[in-house]
Design a protein around this motif. Sequence first.
Motif, PDB file in Angstrom:
ATOM      1  N   ALA A  41      41.718  32.550  46.697  1.00  0.00           N
ATOM      2  CA  ALA A  41      41.149  31.691  47.736  1.00  0.00           C
ATOM      3  C   ALA A  41      42.140  31.475  48.872  1.00  0.00           C
ATOM      4  O   ALA A  41      41.781  31.538  50.057  1.00  0.00           O
ATOM      5  CB  ALA A  41      40.729  30.355  47.135  1.00  0.00           C
ATOM      6  N   GLY A  42      43.410  31.243  48.535  1.00  0.00           N
ATOM      7  CA  GLY A  42      44.404  30.998  49.567  1.00  0.00           C
ATOM      8  C   GLY A  42      44.660  32.204  50.448  1.00  0.00           C
ATOM      9  O   GLY A  42      44.890  32.070  51.653  1.00  0.00           O
ATOM     10  N   SER A  43      44.594  33.394  49.873  1.00  0.00           N
ATOM     11  CA  SER A  43      44.928  34.598  50.634  1.00  0.00           C
ATOM     12  C   SER A  43      43.748  35.206  51.379  1.00  0.00           C
ATOM     13  O   SER A  43      43.930  35.875  52.393  1.00  0.00           O
ATOM     14  CB  SER A  43      45.512  35.664  49.691  1.00  0.00           C
ATOM     15  OG  SER A  43      46.716  35.226  49.119  1.00  0.00           O
ATOM     16  N   LEU A  44      42.538  35.001  50.872  1.00  0.00           N
ATOM     17  CA  LEU A  44      41.366  35.669  51.456  1.00  0.00           C
ATOM     18  C   LEU A  44      40.562  34.786  52.410  1.00  0.00           C
ATOM     19  O   LEU A  44      39.709  35.289  53.139  1.00  0.00           O
ATOM     20  CB  LEU A  44      40.437  36.158  50.342  1.00  0.00           C
ATOM     21  CG  LEU A  44      40.995  37.239  49.415  1.00  0.00           C
ATOM     22  CD1 LEU A  44      40.052  37.469  48.236  1.00  0.00           C
ATOM     23  CD2 LEU A  44      41.229  38.540  50.178  1.00  0.00           C
ATOM     24  N   SER A  45      40.827  33.478  52.416  1.00  0.00           N
ATOM     25  CA  SER A  45      39.970  32.568  53.168  1.00  0.00           C
ATOM     26  C   SER A  45      40.133  32.678  54.682  1.00  0.00           C
ATOM     27  O   SER A  45      39.336  32.098  55.424  1.00  0.00           O
ATOM     28  CB  SER A  45      40.234  31.113  52.738  1.00  0.00           C
ATOM     29  OG  SER A  45      41.588  30.767  52.937  1.00  0.00           O
ATOM     30  N   ASP A  46      41.136  33.416  55.151  1.00  0.00           N
ATOM     31  CA  ASP A  46      41.237  33.622  56.597  1.00  0.00           C
ATOM     32  C   ASP A  46      40.291  34.717  57.082  1.00  0.00           C
ATOM     33  O   ASP A  46      40.093  34.881  58.290  1.00  0.00           O
ATOM     34  CB  ASP A  46      42.678  33.941  57.006  1.00  0.00           C
ATOM     35  CG  ASP A  46      43.196  35.231  56.374  1.00  0.00           C
ATOM     36  OD1 ASP A  46      42.623  35.667  55.341  1.00  0.00           O
ATOM     37  OD2 ASP A  46      44.173  35.798  56.898  1.00  0.00           O
ATOM     38  N   ALA A 251      44.850  41.937  46.450  1.00  0.00           N
ATOM     39  CA  ALA A 251      44.896  43.154  47.265  1.00  0.00           C
ATOM     40  C   ALA A 251      43.738  44.077  46.929  1.00  0.00           C
ATOM     41  O   ALA A 251      43.114  44.678  47.819  1.00  0.00           O
ATOM     42  CB  ALA A 251      46.228  43.866  47.064  1.00  0.00           C
ATOM     43  N   ALA A 252      43.417  44.207  45.639  1.00  0.00           N
ATOM     44  CA  ALA A 252      42.293  45.056  45.234  1.00  0.00           C
ATOM     45  C   ALA A 252      40.976  44.499  45.773  1.00  0.00           C
ATOM     46  O   ALA A 252      40.121  45.253  46.262  1.00  0.00           O
ATOM     47  CB  ALA A 252      42.242  45.163  43.713  1.00  0.00           C
ATOM     48  N   ILE A 253      40.808  43.182  45.701  1.00  0.00           N
ATOM     49  CA  ILE A 253      39.587  42.563  46.223  1.00  0.00           C
ATOM     50  C   ILE A 253      39.496  42.747  47.727  1.00  0.00           C
ATOM     51  O   ILE A 253      38.422  43.067  48.266  1.00  0.00           O
ATOM     52  CB  ILE A 253      39.540  41.063  45.854  1.00  0.00           C
ATOM     53  CG1 ILE A 253      39.465  40.884  44.337  1.00  0.00           C
ATOM     54  CG2 ILE A 253      38.357  40.376  46.525  1.00  0.00           C
ATOM     55  CD1 ILE A 253      39.579  39.437  43.882  1.00  0.00           C
ATOM     56  N   ASP A 254      40.590  42.570  48.428  1.00  0.00           N
ATOM     57  CA  ASP A 254      40.606  42.708  49.888  1.00  0.00           C
ATOM     58  C   ASP A 254      40.204  44.117  50.301  1.00  0.00           C
ATOM     59  O   ASP A 254      39.393  44.312  51.225  1.00  0.00           O
ATOM     60  CB  ASP A 254      42.004  42.360  50.409  1.00  0.00           C
ATOM     61  CG  ASP A 254      42.014  42.102  51.906  1.00  0.00           C
ATOM     62  OD1 ASP A 254      40.925  42.004  52.516  1.00  0.00           O
ATOM     63  OD2 ASP A 254      43.110  42.002  52.475  1.00  0.00           O
ATOM     64  N   ARG A 255      40.753  45.120  49.622  1.00  0.00           N
ATOM     65  CA  ARG A 255      40.381  46.504  49.939  1.00  0.00           C
ATOM     66  C   ARG A 255      38.892  46.738  49.710  1.00  0.00           C
ATOM     67  O   ARG A 255      38.211  47.391  50.504  1.00  0.00           O
ATOM     68  CB  ARG A 255      41.203  47.478  49.078  1.00  0.00           C
ATOM     69  CG  ARG A 255      42.678  47.554  49.438  1.00  0.00           C
ATOM     70  CD  ARG A 255      43.350  48.744  48.755  1.00  0.00           C
ATOM     71  NE  ARG A 255      43.284  48.670  47.301  1.00  0.00           N
ATOM     72  CZ  ARG A 255      44.214  48.091  46.544  1.00  0.00           C
ATOM     73  NH1 ARG A 255      45.271  47.521  47.113  1.00  0.00           N
ATOM     74  NH2 ARG A 255      44.096  48.078  45.224  1.00  0.00           N
ATOM     75  N   PHE A 256      38.386  46.204  48.613  1.00  0.00           N
ATOM     76  CA  PHE A 256      36.969  46.372  48.274  1.00  0.00           C
ATOM     77  C   PHE A 256      36.078  45.706  49.316  1.00  0.00           C
ATOM     78  O   PHE A 256      35.123  46.324  49.818  1.00  0.00           O
ATOM     79  CB  PHE A 256      36.720  45.776  46.889  1.00  0.00           C
ATOM     80  CG  PHE A 256      35.277  45.736  46.478  1.00  0.00           C
ATOM     81  CD1 PHE A 256      34.593  46.900  46.166  1.00  0.00           C
ATOM     82  CD2 PHE A 256      34.599  44.524  46.394  1.00  0.00           C
ATOM     83  CE1 PHE A 256      33.254  46.868  45.783  1.00  0.00           C
ATOM     84  CE2 PHE A 256      33.270  44.478  45.999  1.00  0.00           C
ATOM     85  CZ  PHE A 256      32.594  45.650  45.690  1.00  0.00           C
TER      86      PHE A 256
END
Length: 263
Positions: A41-46, A251-256
Amino acid sequence: MTQFATLSTGPTIAYDDVGQGLPLVLGHGFLLDSSIFSGQAGSLSDRYRVITWHARGHGATEYDGRPFSLWDNARDLIALLDALGIDRAVIGGHSMGGFVALSAALLAPRRIAGLVLINTTPYGQEQYSAGKQQAFADAWQTTGPTRELCQLFGQGMFGGGRLEPWTEKWMKQTPAQCAHPFRAVAERDDLSPRLPEITAPALVVHGSGDAGISVAQTRQWASALPHASPPVVIDGAPHASCATHPEEVTAAIDRFLSALPSA
């Protein structure tokens, strides 16, 4: 800040909702809560709207205290999307939460833009593991969540990670508090024959140090999903890889997510 939504399915679900953009809705594993996704949540919420929720019998969610199934949890997930005005979302979760996401994808395929499946399985409970888990649940409900039982469960979940915050949470529970969630997990259906029905893009992430689910098992069932790439294996990560190895899982979620047509 935790928010609450009373759903058409009955329970008042506790959830956290941060960021804007493509919705990513994540559910936790057995005896856990949404805080295991704090790194994601902290890394992807932007870049994305990250919603993490507490299932029936867990965390701050309130329900009628009656027995339920993981299909009920899946219906809660769909009802949560309704309550938040979300037509389509990427859904997923860790362990039990991943199973619930697969179930929701079978119930409401049009609502699912993608799946994020972390250290989970579509299979029903195997007889051997069912016996071991029943003995654990019986001890938990008979003696209460002792420090020794909490340490045993925590080691399987987090490996050698910090267990004290979770031990303190578990020891505040009443002996009977895990009864209905345990029954829901133990009596879950086998979804594996229906995996070819799930046509949403899927990310499968698995920790190689998971003592309960092997990488080989995960590769086998992931291959049955029509639009899943080979699993992303996090070297050495235990069952709760999203909490113990947040950077790699994120990182895996972000790429996906960035590769999805709707991203």
